[in-house]
Design an enzyme around this catalytic site. Structure first.
Site, short mmCIF file in Angstrom:
data_model
loop_
_atom_site.label_atom_id
_atom_site.label_comp_id
_atom_site.label_asym_id
_atom_site.label_seq_id
_atom_site.Cartn_x
_atom_site.Cartn_y
_atom_site.Cartn_z
N TYR A 127 0.72 -1.19 0.00
CA TYR A 127 -0.39 -0.29 0.13
C TYR A 127 0.66 1.57 -0.05
CZ TYR A 127 -4.73 -2.00 0.18
OH TYR A 127 -5.65 -2.83 0.16
N GLU A 220 4.13 -28.14 15.63
CA GLU A 220 3.53 -27.82 14.43
C GLU A 220 2.04 -27.21 14.49
OE1 GLU A 220 2.87 -30.30 11.19
OE2 GLU A 220 1.32 -29.30 10.37
N ASP A 272 2.79 -33.20 12.12
CA ASP A 272 2.11 -34.44 11.93
C ASP A 272 2.55 -35.13 10.99
OD1 ASP A 272 0.16 -32.66 12.79
OD2 ASP A 272 -0.94 -32.18 10.68
#
Lengths: 383, 523, 523, 383
Positions: A127, A220, A272
């Protein structure tokens, strides 16, 4: 100091005292010094272009190429690095005039940021550019120019005070000292807030003062992070816990590296049990191809703690079938040089044979404390 | 359901009635095969077949066609019905028909001048008679034919078709004086149909006919009295098609037998070099050697298996010259281009004519045009106009060979032609025998030889389209390019000055000037 | 390109050559219209046309068909060629042909017994002769026909077709003794073709022919000597089709004229009630009043406009009975079902026959079967087998009316028929005139009357399919239901006991028993 | 080193002291008492089912219906509530036997959690169920059963110690006292960590002790949250800052409500200038239809601070065109009773006319401090 604190937080006092007795030596790196180097680099970058223009040349920039063919795996460093190929961007080239302008602007913006001790997000950059009439088409373009700036100067964007949105959190017995304006010299022990503290600009730029922990566990998933705090795993295993919230932002990878290097603590990564979890672990250990132009993100000594495919079988964890995309990813991994050693290779093969995957939350099946009582001790013992 | 059946042996009382029917009767019974199935389609087919006959009659004699068609309602029109009775009247300025042939030409199926090897629109010699037959069976009125070959007289016949016998019945015959030496033919008869429903197709057919026959002037007055005029755009006409001899590749046993029985040649060498397309003395000699036939053999004394042998040899001999297209009458680049310009008013156009080629011994030429912009709408695909022997093909585009090539045979991205550009392709195939799949002449079979030519032609015109499109883009580009430098270079100067901590901004005017001068070579 | 054109007036030297060609010559020149375009397709078409003739010859006399087809290679087969010469021999046990009609039946185009209003396979009376004509022009050899009507003699003819004259030439004729009273016909001739390429279509055609002709026994020996035998499944045969009078809705002026000229009636009342389908005295009387025609009028004295008037009145009079289907010979539910079972071996099957209906005065009947499982593969759409007058339609399925109805006309979700179920639909249309779109008999036009019947038939069979599928599901369901309670109720008891802090778990056996007893009413 | 620290610490001490002098009165609500009520409710729920079984009935449950037709907007409460319609779930019904079983199991699991002082995520519940052979098909199903339990008992899942993944953060001068095990009685001032503190189970269950702030500013985006910390907006405006990270989790909505009710602080909500930002604001103020069965989530006194559609025009902020889906959302909003008052109604109309939307980061166009120096003062002044 101890005295003052006792008054305010008497119950906390004892714990900290106990910790203090075992505090580690910290190889301190001054964050302030680093800032100064960054500013100098930015100025001299402007100088180069200025001189080119003064000589009547179209300004140009040379930097290591980030094309796939120039991203090499350094077996010694155990991470991706850029090769010797360089690219030249000349503002004489119609395709380069815009990116070169954007790059100079980004450098001048970063310089102002640092001078004023402010931070900015990647989106802010997108921006802010509009006010200077060097608009980016989209944020992907501005992100890319920031990566160019990193490559040209050899500094990470965090050094320019440009941060991604925060997601990661930290918890554990580590006392830090802030360097951000308004907090300079303030210390904080990271066990203070049991929901965890955000790893943002202030934490990233703080100096490490002392710790009683003897390891780092990187997690995680938020649920497992909360679980380990709640089950007092940080005490039991003397661990600083870091929650990556998926693939860790680079600022988090730098914190992990600093904790490892400066405090000399071993790092264990707990993800995982699927190829995506493995990818998170390997990114922390070896870095990613995307960030091959930066050296201080990887932690080669870190260890992947799980979930292994063999763990899924061994602990009879609830699992789901691998999807086609998982299998494809695993097959690609077999060709990736980062995965050639054990346990990666064995586990990839095991995944492909067993064809099951499993999330960290799956431990809940055996009760909420199972992971702390059973899995982690066994696993830490073996690594 | 019965359970008793004859299974064993023994006499069967065959009470079948065997009979012969005339060709007229056959097509009367199965008229939907020729496009006369319902009132809408039949009206369309009638106009189409008559117009094609008229165009042929002009073109074979290199006459610039002036054709007038009038359709008017007959009788009551109050009720809402499936079909109404119309009078159709078509007048051309063609060669006219000798009076002795007029009745049969319009009143006998499988009679006419079209059974020859040359490029004409009507391939089956059926259409005009089917229109008259359809008029007769729906209105039970005879047809009026007026024709003159341009001498002092014109002849008027009132005829009806005896369908059972396939013979014309002349009900009346008049001879008129023709002082102005008018030549041409007028056909006038009643038929049932539904113009309101047929209108869109009729008009589209006329519009496209005008596109590929830009030297023709066609006027059409519809039943409401509205005049549609398709004006002549050019006075240039293609050469009339010539008749040709059969090419050896296209011969079968029956044809050889017919040629022998009509031939006066008494030895094979003369025979071969007289009756076949592209066979002269030398080729004949070489062929006979190849086929192990003696030059002196009398063709009239060949037996069955010798004839079969010759046909087989003709198919396998590799050194005949390919068919010559002098017998064909393509439109040519200029004429096709003129037609496209007139109808589509495009921003860009390119037309290609392929060299003559042949399939199964029939010569053919493919012409393809491509056009951009103007009246062509942007659509998701490429718009296709199909023509064969100068007639538009309106129906069953999806099954047609040209559509197949456009959709499957060309990598349009290679030609930088994206979807949604206003692009049309015009394909025209002319041949002594167009391989239509149906009697209705609606779509062309995918013969590999024809497919290959169409593909090559489309690729060529697509290349020109790519050049046009990229030139169009380049001009736009160059303008943007100079703007870009003028916008960004000052900023590079400003920011790097600030960053370096300097005061004076470097002068970039010389750099900007160099861009304007050498710019083009840079990209 | 020339620039000189004739524009003005004046004599045109019309040097056109006008001539008549025979029907045989017409179809010789345009043989691709009848499916004889290339060696592959021609071989397929020859087998198909001959087989259909044989089936017709049996069925019209209610003879259980035994048909033997043998295809063998003639001559050298060493070279790789586009086409080889084959001998085709087909033998049937049909009615046989009286000796005086044999030459014309096989050697004259537009001659035969098929030009009558009744349901037969061959509609155009062309196919068999085209096969022989094609053999003759590719091999220049005559054809052998042997036939007997089952009396003491059989006749053998060696014929060739004089194409220019459209007449059979008898080269040889023999009379054999026929002690066993064999009846039937043998056709034997040479033709060029390519069996290797035609094979898949030939075999698919034979397989589907067997499906709708389950009372026929068809054997086929291919050129490699392999025997394909399609065995008879039933001895039940449908009633032979009967000839019918024309229905007034289907009449045109030509037909009325023909009927009048053949009629012996002298007043309109008798005329109307004698020559038309479904018109008795009463209807004739009412119609004549409506049409304002006097009963006593002599039909032979009607003038042109009166005939046109009658035709118009016939089309607009609303009270004729619809055509009667007694002249049709559908397969019937049992036979069609037997055929489907034999070919597809399905788990479920349902067949529906619609009541007779009519289009343009032609009666027709639609029969539709649906089948599930067995040898039917699960595919993304519904598999369709199409038949018309007991012949399979293999090509151009996408353009066919039945496919259109299946794809667009039916809301399959309403019938709980999801994609990827192993479902096939078999549609059979029989009519005195099947509205084919081409001479090749490949697909059926979308006449609204036929579309309506097909849609209704498919909806009916789909309903049965829904019932079958839901019953299949229900049994599975009930089993799962009881399992569910047995699994979960004990857990509810356990957890609520724990949560409430109690010791003794309540006894749930009575509850579980009640489920088994009243279960079904609960869902 | 110790010395240095003392000095630094002492400077902090003064600040804290200064703050203390102005600390607000807090209407304290005991978190402990609430826990006890929850446990009692769970036990009695088990008792009801137990008695039904003992009477030989198929166990059944009755609860307010959550179907759309039973979700009503209470104009007085300014939030959605459930109407009088009830649904009965009987284990005799084949479609209900499974959910009833799952509901009882969830209740017994929640009971155990609370007894042991542990927390669990929604995903943990999904996995834990497998060990008891009451598996859920997917997490949507288990989430739904948890909502059922909320509806039956009238308590929020946080009361049962079931939390979503943490995303929200808080920063500002508020001192809290933990109630979680191991931290009972510990205090923390929430300005301690300038990257913000996670709003997790520990923070949610803590008691509020003291504050010097006089307002709450709730912020949708992390970048703006960091910006306001960095620009010292929390000091300038005496504000506690809360980062919702998009649509706030319910635990965050409860914290906002508690801050408003217990501390009596006005709440200002600062979101993207688009229909989705408005939806976040209205959810905090009036609650959502999804949680109509719960009463203590809404903060009716909270105020929507921006971005208004009219702000986009007034401040000339970089904006993008509304998409079809945005316009559809705005049209739906016109029918939603929560939006009938000003400024909602006017702004919806303005959005639909102006057809532009804008992100919070868009303020960067005018410099990083613009929002603090210009926009917020003007806006707070006007509200």
């Amino acid at each position: 100091m101890a005295k003052k604190r006792i008054k305010r937080q008497s119950s906390k006092k004892k714990r900290i005292k106990r910790q203090s007795s075992k505090k580690k030596r910290i190889k301190r790196q001054s964050m302030k010094k680093r800032k100064e180097m960054t500013l100098k680099k930015l100025r001299s970058f402007g100088g180069v272009l200025y001189n080119q223009l003064n000589k009547g040349e179209f300004p140009w920039i040379e930097m290591p190429s980030r094309s796939t063919s120039n991203i090499l795996y350094d077996d010694r460093l155990k991470q991706y690095i850029l090769g010797k190929k360089h690219v030249k961007r000349s503002s004489r080239n119609i395709r380069h005039i815009r990116p070169v302008t954007q790059l100079v602007w980004t450098a001048s913006f970063a310089y102002t940021l640092n001078k004023q001790g402010k931070t900015s997000t990647l989106r802010d950059i997108f921006y802010s550019a509009q006010a200077f009439d060097v608009p980016f088409k989209n944020q992907q373009e501005s992100d890319n120019i920031i990566t160019d700036l990193e490559t040209v100067l050899g500094f990470a964007r965090e050094d320019f005070n440009i941060f991604p949105e925060e997601r990661s959190q930290i918890f554990g017995d580590l006392t830090i000292e802030y360097t951000v304006p308004g907090y300079e010299g303030n210390s904080l022990n990271l066990t203070t807030h049991p929901d965890g503290l955000a790893i943002g600009p202030a934490l990233t730029t703080s100096d490490f003062k002392s710790t009683k922990a003897n390891k780092i566990i990187v997690i995680e998933k938020g649920a497992m992070f909360t679980r380990l705090i709640e089950e007092k795993a940080f005490k039991k295993f003397k661990a600083i816990l870091i929650h990556t919230a998926g693939q860790p932002p680079r600022s988090t990878r730098r914190i992990i590296r600093r904790l490892n290097k400066e405090l000399g603590l071993p790092v264990y990564i707990f993800c995982d049990g699927d190829p995506w979890g493995m990818a998170i672990a390997i990114t922390i250990i070896c870095g990613s191809a995307n960030a091959a132009h930066l050296k201080e993100l990887a932690t080669p000594e870190a260890k992947w703690m799980g979930l292994y495919s063999s763990d899924i079988q061994k602990y009879k964890l609830p699992s789901t079938k691998l999807k086609v995309i998982d299998i494809k990813r695993l097959r690609d991994m077999r060709k990736d040089p980062r995965y050639i050693a054990k346990p990666w290779k064995t586990q990839i093969t095991h995944f492909l044979q067993n064809k099951r995957k499993c999330e960290l939350e799956a431990f809940s099946r055996y009760g909420l404390d199972y992971v702390v009582k059973k899995y982690l001790p066994e696993k830490l013992n073996r690594l | 359901m019965s359970t008793k059946t004859t299974r064993g042996k023994g006499k069967v009382s065959n009470n079948e009635e065997y009979r012969e029917i005339s060709p007229a009767d056959f097509f009367y019974r199965n008229r939907d095969l020729a496009g006369f199935s319902n009132p809408t389609r039949s009206l369309y087919s009638a106009i189409r077949e008559l117009l094609e006959n008229s165009l042929d009659a002009c073109e074979l004699y290199k006459i610039l066609p002036n054709i007038h068609i009038r359709l008017s309602l007959e009788g009551d029109t109050e009720d809402v019905k499936d079909s109404y009775t119309y009078r159709i009247r078509i007048m051309d300025n063609g060669s006219g028909i000798p009076p002795e042939h007029i009745p049969s030409s319009f009143g006998q199926i499988l009679f006419g001048s079209k059974y020859r090897l040359r490029q004409v629109r009507g391939t089956f010699g059926l259409g005009g008679k089917m229109a008259i037959l359809y008029g007769q069976i729906t209105t039970n009125t005879p047809a009026t034919i007026i024709s003159s070959v341009g001498n002092g007289k014109s002849y008027e016949f009132l005829i009806r078709i005896d369908i059972l016998k396939n013979k014309p019945e002349v009900l009346n015959k008049k001879v008129h004086k023709n002082k102005i030496a008018w030549h041409g033919t007028i056909v006038d008869f009643l038929l049932d149909g539904n113009y309101v429903r047929a209108m869109p197709r009729v008009l589209e057919y006329l519009r496209q006919t005008a596109l590929v026959n830009p030297y023709a002037e066609i006027t059409f007055i519809d039943p409401s009295g509205r005049l549609y005029k398709f004006e002549r755009v050019t006075f240039v006409m293609p050469e009339p098609p010539k008749e040709t001899l059969p090419h050896p590749y296209g011969c079968d046993v029956e044809l050889i037998r017919r040629i022998i029985s009509a031939s006066k040649c008494t030895d094979m060498l003369t025979f071969m070099s007289t009756h076949f397309h592209r066979i002269g003395k030398k080729t004949a000699q070489r062929f006979l050697t190849y086929a192990k036939i003696k030059k002196k053999t009398n063709p009239h004394k060949l037996n069955s298996s010798e004839i079969v042998h010759i046909v087989q040899m003709m198919k396998t001999y590799g050194d005949f010259l390919p068919p010559d297209a002098s017998c064909l009458s393509p439109l040519g680049k200029d004429l096709l281009g003129a037609g496209i310009k007139k109808e589509l008013n495009p921003e860009f156009i390119h037309v290609e004519q392929r060299k003559p080629s042949a399939y199964s011994g029939f010569p053919f030429i493919v012409e393809v045009g491509i056009a951009y912009g103007g009246d062509i709408p942007a659509s998701s695909g490429i718009i296709l106009y199909r023509f064969a022997n100068k007639i538009p093909l309106i129906y069953d585009e999806a099954s047609d060979i040209s559509r197949k090539v456009i959709n499957e045979g060309i990598n349009w991205r290679y030609y930088k032609i994206a979807p949604n550009l206003p692009i049309a392709i015009i394909s025209h195939i002319c041949s002594t025998k167009v391989p239509y799949m149906t009697v209705g002449k609606e779509f062309i079979a995918d013969r590999p030889e024809i497919e290959r030519e169409i593909k090559a032609a489309i690729k060529t015109v697509a290349r020109y389209m790519r050049i046009f499109l990229s030139r169009k883009n380049r001009i736009e580009h160059e303008r943007k390019r100079i703007d870009l430098f003028a916008r960004y270079l000052p900023k590079v100067a400003k920011f790097s000055t600030e960053l370096a901590g300097k005061k004076k901004i470097p002068d970039i005017e010389p750099l900007l000037r160099s861009i304007r001068r050498y710019g083009k070579k840079e990209d």
